[in-house]
Design a protein around this motif. Sequence first.
Motif, PDB file in Angstrom:
ATOM      1  N   TYR A 290      16.355  -1.964  14.204  1.00  0.00           N
ATOM      2  CA  TYR A 290      16.136  -2.082  12.753  1.00  0.00           C
ATOM      3  C   TYR A 290      17.314  -2.823  12.129  1.00  0.00           C
ATOM      4  O   TYR A 290      17.128  -3.764  11.347  1.00  0.00           O
TER       5      TYR A 290
ATOM      6  N   PHE B 129       8.631   6.351   4.109  1.00  0.00           N
ATOM      7  CA  PHE B 129       9.580   5.868   5.117  1.00  0.00           C
ATOM      8  C   PHE B 129      10.763   6.839   5.304  1.00  0.00           C
ATOM      9  O   PHE B 129      11.287   6.994   6.396  1.00  0.00           O
TER      10      PHE B 129
ATOM     11  N   GLY C 164      -1.127  -7.459   0.723  1.00  0.00           N
ATOM     12  CA  GLY C 164      -1.422  -7.734   2.128  1.00  0.00           C
ATOM     13  C   GLY C 164      -0.835  -6.608   2.949  1.00  0.00           C
ATOM     14  O   GLY C 164       0.382  -6.441   3.004  1.00  0.00           O
TER      15      GLY C 164
ATOM     16  N   GLY D  33       0.798  -1.231   0.000  1.00  0.00           N
ATOM     17  CA  GLY D  33       0.000   0.000   0.000  1.00  0.00           C
ATOM     18  C   GLY D  33       0.822   1.268   0.000  1.00  0.00           C
ATOM     19  O   GLY D  33       0.273   2.374   0.099  1.00  0.00           O
TER      20      GLY D  33
ATOM     21  N   ASP E 132      -2.369  -8.017   8.842  1.00  0.00           N
ATOM     22  CA  ASP E 132      -1.258  -7.610   9.694  1.00  0.00           C
ATOM     23  C   ASP E 132      -0.281  -8.780   9.707  1.00  0.00           C
ATOM     24  O   ASP E 132      -0.604  -9.859  10.222  1.00  0.00           O
TER      25      ASP E 132
ATOM     26  N   ASN F 150       7.795  -7.473   2.018  1.00  0.00           N
ATOM     27  CA  ASN F 150       8.232  -6.080   1.913  1.00  0.00           C
ATOM     28  C   ASN F 150       7.803  -5.226   3.106  1.00  0.00           C
ATOM     29  O   ASN F 150       8.472  -4.250   3.428  1.00  0.00           O
ATOM     30  N   ALA F 151       6.691  -5.587   3.774  1.00  0.00           N
ATOM     31  CA  ALA F 151       6.201  -4.769   4.895  1.00  0.00           C
ATOM     32  C   ALA F 151       7.322  -4.593   5.912  1.00  0.00           C
ATOM     33  O   ALA F 151       7.989  -5.557   6.291  1.00  0.00           O
ATOM     34  N   GLY F 152       7.539  -3.357   6.327  1.00  0.00           N
ATOM     35  CA  GLY F 152       8.605  -3.110   7.294  1.00  0.00           C
ATOM     36  C   GLY F 152       8.406  -1.773   7.971  1.00  0.00           C
ATOM     37  O   GLY F 152       7.735  -0.886   7.435  1.00  0.00           O
TER      38      GLY F 152
ATOM     39  N   THR G  21      10.441   7.209  -0.366  1.00  0.00           N
ATOM     40  CA  THR G  21       9.125   6.670   0.014  1.00  0.00           C
ATOM     41  C   THR G  21       8.689   7.417   1.283  1.00  0.00           C
ATOM     42  O   THR G  21       9.504   8.138   1.877  1.00  0.00           O
TER      43      THR G  21
HETATM   44  N1  LIG Z   1      12.683   3.548   1.820  1.00  0.00           N
HETATM   45  C1  LIG Z   1      13.918   3.172   2.050  1.00  0.00           C
HETATM   46  O1  LIG Z   1      14.873   3.982   1.932  1.00  0.00           O
HETATM   47  C2  LIG Z   1      14.242   1.762   2.447  1.00  0.00           C
HETATM   48  C3  LIG Z   1      15.574   1.397   2.559  1.00  0.00           C
HETATM   49  C4  LIG Z   1      15.905   0.094   2.910  1.00  0.00           C
HETATM   50  C5  LIG Z   1      14.902  -0.833   3.115  1.00  0.00           C
HETATM   51  N2  LIG Z   1      13.601  -0.447   3.016  1.00  0.00           N
HETATM   52  C6  LIG Z   1      12.589  -1.462   3.260  1.00  0.00           C
HETATM   53  O2  LIG Z   1      11.604  -1.449   2.250  1.00  0.00           O
HETATM   54  C7  LIG Z   1      10.372  -1.930   2.778  1.00  0.00           C
HETATM   55  C8  LIG Z   1       9.255  -0.969   2.427  1.00  0.00           C
HETATM   56  O3  LIG Z   1       9.579   0.300   2.941  1.00  0.00           O
HETATM   57  P1  LIG Z   1       8.986   1.652   2.333  1.00  0.00           P
HETATM   58  O4  LIG Z   1      10.118   2.575   2.249  1.00  0.00           O
HETATM   59  O5  LIG Z   1       8.157   1.379   1.142  1.00  0.00           O
HETATM   60  O6  LIG Z   1       8.093   2.087   3.588  1.00  0.00           O
HETATM   61  P2  LIG Z   1       6.574   2.614   3.676  1.00  0.00           P
HETATM   62  O7  LIG Z   1       6.421   3.050   5.086  1.00  0.00           O
HETATM   63  O8  LIG Z   1       6.306   3.568   2.585  1.00  0.00           O
HETATM   64  O9  LIG Z   1       5.696   1.307   3.419  1.00  0.00           O
HETATM   65  C9  LIG Z   1       5.646   0.248   4.328  1.00  0.00           C
HETATM   66  C10 LIG Z   1       4.317  -0.468   4.156  1.00  0.00           C
HETATM   67  O10 LIG Z   1       4.313  -1.568   5.084  1.00  0.00           O
HETATM   68  C11 LIG Z   1       3.032  -1.613   5.683  1.00  0.00           C
HETATM   69  N3  LIG Z   1       3.087  -2.268   6.989  1.00  0.00           N
HETATM   70  C12 LIG Z   1       3.658  -1.815   8.148  1.00  0.00           C
HETATM   71  N4  LIG Z   1       3.424  -2.669   9.153  1.00  0.00           N
HETATM   72  C13 LIG Z   1       2.678  -3.681   8.634  1.00  0.00           C
HETATM   73  C14 LIG Z   1       2.114  -4.862   9.179  1.00  0.00           C
HETATM   74  N5  LIG Z   1       2.238  -5.166  10.482  1.00  0.00           N
HETATM   75  N6  LIG Z   1       1.424  -5.679   8.363  1.00  0.00           N
HETATM   76  C15 LIG Z   1       1.273  -5.381   7.054  1.00  0.00           C
HETATM   77  N7  LIG Z   1       1.764  -4.274   6.480  1.00  0.00           N
HETATM   78  C16 LIG Z   1       2.459  -3.431   7.265  1.00  0.00           C
HETATM   79  C17 LIG Z   1       2.632  -0.145   5.832  1.00  0.00           C
HETATM   80  O11 LIG Z   1       1.228  -0.009   6.047  1.00  0.00           O
HETATM   81  C18 LIG Z   1       3.110   0.424   4.501  1.00  0.00           C
HETATM   82  O12 LIG Z   1       2.118   0.324   3.508  1.00  0.00           O
HETATM   83  C19 LIG Z   1      10.593  -2.071   4.297  1.00  0.00           C
HETATM   84  O13 LIG Z   1      10.837  -3.422   4.605  1.00  0.00           O
HETATM   85  C20 LIG Z   1      11.835  -1.253   4.546  1.00  0.00           C
HETATM   86  O14 LIG Z   1      12.558  -1.700   5.669  1.00  0.00           O
HETATM   87  C21 LIG Z   1      13.255   0.826   2.700  1.00  0.00           C
END
Ligand SMILES: NC(=O)c1ccc[n+]([C@@H]2O[C@H](COP(=O)([O-])OP(=O)(O)OC[C@H]3O[C@@H](n4cnc5c(N)ncnc54)[C@H](O)[C@@H]3O)[C@@H](O)[C@H]2O)c1
Length: 252
Positions: A157, A194, A35, A14, A60, A87-89, A192
């Motif tokens: 993290y 994030f 999801g 999402g 979740d 991917n959720a994080g 993003t």
């Molecule tokens: N953006 C970055 O610079 C970056 C760098 C390294 C790694 N990452 C990793 O990429 C992945 C996505 O990050 P992003 O930047 O898109 O972040 P984001 O916050 O934009 O998206 C994360 C998504 O995960 C969902 N989420 C959170 N908790 C959840 C749960 N308990 N169950 C289901 N969904 C859940 C959120 O609702 C959100 O839609 C993460 O694992 C993050 O650690 C991101």
Amino acid sequence: MRLAGKVAIVTGGGSGNGRGIAQKFAAEGAKVVIGDINEGGSQETLNLLKGNGHSFMRTDVTKKEEVDNLVGQVVDKYGGVHILVNNAGIVAFTPFLELEEEEWDRVFDVNLKGPFFCSQAVAREMIRLGIHGSIINITSVEAMIVVSSSGHCQPHYNASKGGLEMLNKAMALELSSAKIRVNAIAPGVVETPFTENALKNPQAMSWIMDRVPLKRVGQPQDIGNAACFLASDESDYITGATIVIDGGWVIQ
Ligand SMILES: NC(=O)c1ccc[n+]([C@@H]2O[C@H](COP(=O)([O-])OP(=O)(O)OC[C@H]3O[C@@H](n4cnc5c(N)ncnc54)[C@H](O)[C@@H]3O)[C@@H](O)[C@H]2O)c1
């Protein structure tokens, strides 16, 4: 169409990277199931996807019964699942000496227990149905290096993503006999929600640019492109690997 006929579950689809992955998968012919706990964002993602037959199932990833329900519903509706992207994080910034157990658990639950629940449920179905699938774990360069610019400490993290890197390898080995491939993508800084706050801060941005040889931040499409490769038959001889997508940060 590199993913025609495939069904993919993308957790956290999402927003951000998950949305980029979902868009690329749909453009390459996959049916995508998001999801996520973010209903509004997931609906926005669905509206952006090419093709039809995609869905959102509120899940979740920290709750085993919700994950099992997601995977069961996907198999009932689509007949199977070929691709899972963990991917959720979440991230939280607290120095080690101030870190409380509750926050440690929250970060580990989403970033490490979630991929365990999802991968186990999906792999069991892949094996039952004889599907030679692909599981992709989104880790981070912070599984390899500690980034602590402007006091942004995130030891939990770092530890959760380091754990996911090793879970990636352990699953790759155990699931190889079922011809299920398991690989990771380790992003650097990607634009993003994030990273929104950091990227708005000129000091943080210049700190990042000093470290990124390609002199730009990543985009969710960069992650989507690599995920598509790992999901497709083009990577048929690759398992247990990590693709680092960071503009060259960690090679220095
Ligand atoms: N953006 C970055 O610079 C970056 C760098 C390294 C790694 N990452 C990793 O990429 C992945 C996505 O990050 P992003 O930047 O898109 O972040 P984001 O916050 O934009 O998206 C994360 C998504 O995960 C969902 N989420 C959170 N908790 C959840 C749960 N308990 N169950 C289901 N969904 C859940 C959120 O609702 C959100 O839609 C993460 O694992 C993050 O650690 C991101």
